[in-house]
Design an enzyme around this catalytic site. Sequence first.
Site, PDB file in Angstrom:
ATOM      1  NE  ARG A 146      -3.622   2.208   2.628  1.00 26.23           N
ATOM      2  CZ  ARG A 146      -4.752   2.451   1.986  1.00 26.23           C
ATOM      3  NH1 ARG A 146      -5.201   1.580   1.108  1.00 26.23           N
ATOM      4  NH2 ARG A 146      -5.442   3.548   2.204  1.00 26.23           N
ATOM      5  CE1 TYR A 166      -1.546   4.333  -8.644  1.00 30.50           C
ATOM      6  CE2 TYR A 166      -2.267   3.973  -6.401  1.00 30.50           C
ATOM      7  CZ  TYR A 166      -2.151   3.538  -7.704  1.00 30.50           C
ATOM      8  OH  TYR A 166      -2.608   2.302  -8.053  1.00 30.50           O
ATOM      9  CB  ALA A 202       1.968  28.483 -10.879  1.00 36.31           C
ATOM     10  CG  PHE A 203       4.011  22.373  -8.956  1.00 36.65           C
ATOM     11  CD1 PHE A 203       3.604  22.354  -7.635  1.00 36.65           C
ATOM     12  CD2 PHE A 203       4.909  21.404  -9.378  1.00 36.65           C
ATOM     13  CE1 PHE A 203       4.073  21.396  -6.756  1.00 36.65           C
ATOM     14  CE2 PHE A 203       5.382  20.441  -8.508  1.00 36.65           C
ATOM     15  CZ  PHE A 203       4.964  20.429  -7.187  1.00 36.65           C
ATOM     16  CD  GLU A 221       0.276  26.681  -7.883  1.00 39.44           C
ATOM     17  OE1 GLU A 221      -0.596  26.563  -8.775  1.00 39.44           O
ATOM     18  OE2 GLU A 221       0.515  27.757  -7.316  1.00 39.44           O
TER      19      GLU A 221
END
Length: 124
Positions: free
Chosen positions: A11, A18, A32-33, A71
């Site tokens: 897990r 992810y 922006a990120f 963000e």
Amino acid sequence: MIVTKATGFARFYHATRYSMKGIRAAYISEPAFRYESWIVALMAPASFFVANTGFQWGVMIASLLLVLVMELLNTAIEAIVDRAGTEFHALAGLAKDLGSAAVFFALFIVAVVWGGIIWDNFLS
């Protein structure tokens, strides 16, 4: 059919994959990120020279990471709103504006934290 979720290390492994996928997607698709990531990459090493204590260093790094978190959440809000439809809706605009405001406040927190620590360590 019963679907079972991964547990334990499996897990953790999948959740980490992810998360990395999301960070990569934000970096590739959101200017922006990307800019904020580079600012964090430059400011994080500087924090070692500015902070006098472990607590100060931790607060400085936490404030930088808070900007990236905000963000990412702002990007998620925008993606959901854009997926919902292209027509104008006041609530969609409000959701996007509120996400942007969250990023703004996170940037303000960085300025307050870093400014306060610089003031204490170098100017007082």
